[in-house]
Motif scaffolding. Structure first.
Motif, short mmCIF file in Angstrom:
data_model
loop_
_atom_site.label_atom_id
_atom_site.label_comp_id
_atom_site.label_asym_id
_atom_site.label_seq_id
_atom_site.Cartn_x
_atom_site.Cartn_y
_atom_site.Cartn_z
N HIS A 104 57.49 36.21 43.04
CA HIS A 104 57.27 37.57 43.53
C HIS A 104 56.59 37.64 44.89
O HIS A 104 56.41 38.74 45.43
CB HIS A 104 56.49 38.40 42.52
CG HIS A 104 55.23 37.78 42.07
ND1 HIS A 104 54.18 37.53 42.91
CD2 HIS A 104 54.85 37.33 40.86
CE1 HIS A 104 53.20 36.97 42.23
NE2 HIS A 104 53.58 36.85 40.98
N LYS A 105 56.18 36.53 45.47
CA LYS A 105 55.60 36.45 46.81
C LYS A 105 54.32 37.26 46.98
O LYS A 105 54.08 37.86 48.02
CB LYS A 105 56.62 36.89 47.86
CG LYS A 105 57.77 35.94 48.07
CD LYS A 105 57.35 34.59 48.57
CE LYS A 105 57.06 34.57 50.03
NZ LYS A 105 56.80 33.25 50.55
N TYR A 106 53.47 37.27 45.96
CA TYR A 106 52.14 37.87 46.08
C TYR A 106 51.09 36.81 45.81
O TYR A 106 51.27 35.94 44.97
CB TYR A 106 51.94 39.03 45.09
CG TYR A 106 52.61 40.29 45.54
CD1 TYR A 106 51.95 41.19 46.38
CD2 TYR A 106 53.91 40.59 45.14
CE1 TYR A 106 52.58 42.35 46.81
CE2 TYR A 106 54.54 41.74 45.56
CZ TYR A 106 53.87 42.62 46.40
OH TYR A 106 54.48 43.77 46.83
N SER A 110 45.93 39.54 43.54
CA SER A 110 45.86 40.57 44.58
C SER A 110 47.21 41.28 44.72
O SER A 110 48.18 40.89 44.09
CB SER A 110 45.47 39.93 45.92
OG SER A 110 46.59 39.27 46.50
N ASP A 111 47.23 42.28 45.57
CA ASP A 111 48.49 42.92 45.90
C ASP A 111 48.89 42.58 47.34
O ASP A 111 49.64 43.30 47.98
CB ASP A 111 48.41 44.43 45.68
CG ASP A 111 47.32 45.09 46.51
OD1 ASP A 111 46.58 44.37 47.21
OD2 ASP A 111 47.22 46.33 46.48
N VAL A 112 48.38 41.45 47.82
CA VAL A 112 48.66 40.99 49.18
C VAL A 112 49.92 40.12 49.18
O VAL A 112 49.98 39.10 48.49
CB VAL A 112 47.46 40.16 49.74
CG1 VAL A 112 47.77 39.61 51.12
CG2 VAL A 112 46.20 41.00 49.74
N PRO A 113 50.94 40.53 49.94
CA PRO A 113 52.16 39.73 50.00
C PRO A 113 51.89 38.38 50.67
O PRO A 113 51.15 38.29 51.64
CB PRO A 113 53.12 40.56 50.84
CG PRO A 113 52.55 41.93 50.88
CD PRO A 113 51.07 41.78 50.68
N CYS A 114 52.51 37.36 50.15
CA CYS A 114 52.41 36.02 50.74
C CYS A 114 53.44 35.91 51.87
O CYS A 114 54.61 36.22 51.68
CB CYS A 114 52.69 34.97 49.68
SG CYS A 114 52.73 33.27 50.33
N LYS A 115 53.01 35.46 53.01
CA LYS A 115 53.90 35.32 54.17
C LYS A 115 54.24 33.86 54.45
O LYS A 115 54.88 33.54 55.44
CB LYS A 115 53.23 35.92 55.42
CG LYS A 115 52.83 37.36 55.29
CD LYS A 115 54.00 38.25 55.54
CE LYS A 115 53.51 39.68 55.57
NZ LYS A 115 54.56 40.62 55.41
N LYS A 124 47.14 25.73 47.77
CA LYS A 124 45.89 26.36 48.20
C LYS A 124 45.69 27.71 47.50
O LYS A 124 44.57 28.06 47.12
CB LYS A 124 45.90 26.53 49.72
CG LYS A 124 44.62 27.08 50.28
CD LYS A 124 44.70 27.20 51.78
CE LYS A 124 45.38 28.52 52.08
NZ LYS A 124 45.44 28.89 53.46
N ASN A 125 46.76 28.46 47.31
CA ASN A 125 46.68 29.78 46.69
C ASN A 125 46.87 29.76 45.17
O ASN A 125 47.04 30.81 44.56
CB ASN A 125 47.71 30.72 47.32
CG ASN A 125 47.38 31.03 48.76
OD1 ASN A 125 46.23 31.20 49.13
ND2 ASN A 125 48.40 31.08 49.59
N LEU A 126 46.86 28.56 44.59
CA LEU A 126 46.98 28.36 43.14
C LEU A 126 48.32 28.85 42.56
O LEU A 126 48.41 29.20 41.38
CB LEU A 126 45.83 29.02 42.38
CG LEU A 126 44.43 28.51 42.72
CD1 LEU A 126 43.39 29.31 41.95
CD2 LEU A 126 44.31 27.03 42.42
#
Length: 194
Positions: A104-106, A110-115, A124-126
């Protein structure tokens, strides 16, 4: 022209299925023959735009003899590989399954989209941690999503062309090393006029 559509389900379930149905309907209305290969579902209304359905993939490739294979949402990498190696292929990237271990690219929690492209940032972002689908003592599993995503990406990356519905999805594929010349943007509303 004969088009073999590959998808996981032959039933109306969500947006992907509606887009597939609309594409097949438009092609059928223009006199093109379509075949659907799906491993699940059996909604008879879903089969209306298809001249053929229900045979094994190997038989569909041989007997139907499609000019092109359009791959929609397929969860088995070996099905994608078999189709891509047999015929010119178009991979319609409807979502993030081939570019995100979590789909889902978040960023987790959080509700921050992964870029980021798939890589070290996923660690790093687990994003290698997900809820376990098995009834095990440990409610999480590690790297299953990464393996799933990598297997799908490695199968899909050899498609002749990629169709996406937005510039952001195009950029996502480019960041994951898909040649921009192989990516076509077709906004969803234009699909009804194919």
């Amino acid at each position: 022209m004969k088009v073999l559509h590959l998808h996981d389900r032959a039933q109306f379930q969500g947006g992907v299925e509606q887009i597939l149905f609309d594409i097949a309907s438009s092609l059928s209305n223009n006199g093109e023959q379509g075949l659907l290969f799906a491993e699940g579902g059996s909604d008879q209304n879903f089969f209306k735009p298809f001249a053929w359905h229900g045979m094994a993939l190997e038989d569909a490739l041989k007997d139907f003899d499609p000019d092109v294979v359009m791959i929609h949402k397929v969860t088995h990498p070996d099905v994608i590989t078999q189709a891509i190696s047999a015929r010119p292929s178009v991979m319609f990237v409807h979502d993030h399954d081939i570019t995100c271990p979590r789909r889902h690219k978040y960023i987790i929690g959080s509700d921050v989209p992964c870029k980021n492209a798939v890589g070290i940032s996923c660690i790093k972002n687990l994003c290698f941690v997900e809820k376990s689908s098995d009834q095990t003592a440990l409610p999480i599993q590690l790297f299953a999503g990464v393996r799933r995503q990598q297997n799908l990406f490695n199968a899909a990356k050899n498609a002749s062309k990629f169709l996406v519905a937005s510039r952001s999805m195009r950029d996502e594929l480019i960041s994951n090393k898909i040649d921009p010349s192989r990516i076509c943007i077709i906004p969803p509303l234009s699909l009804i006029h194919i």
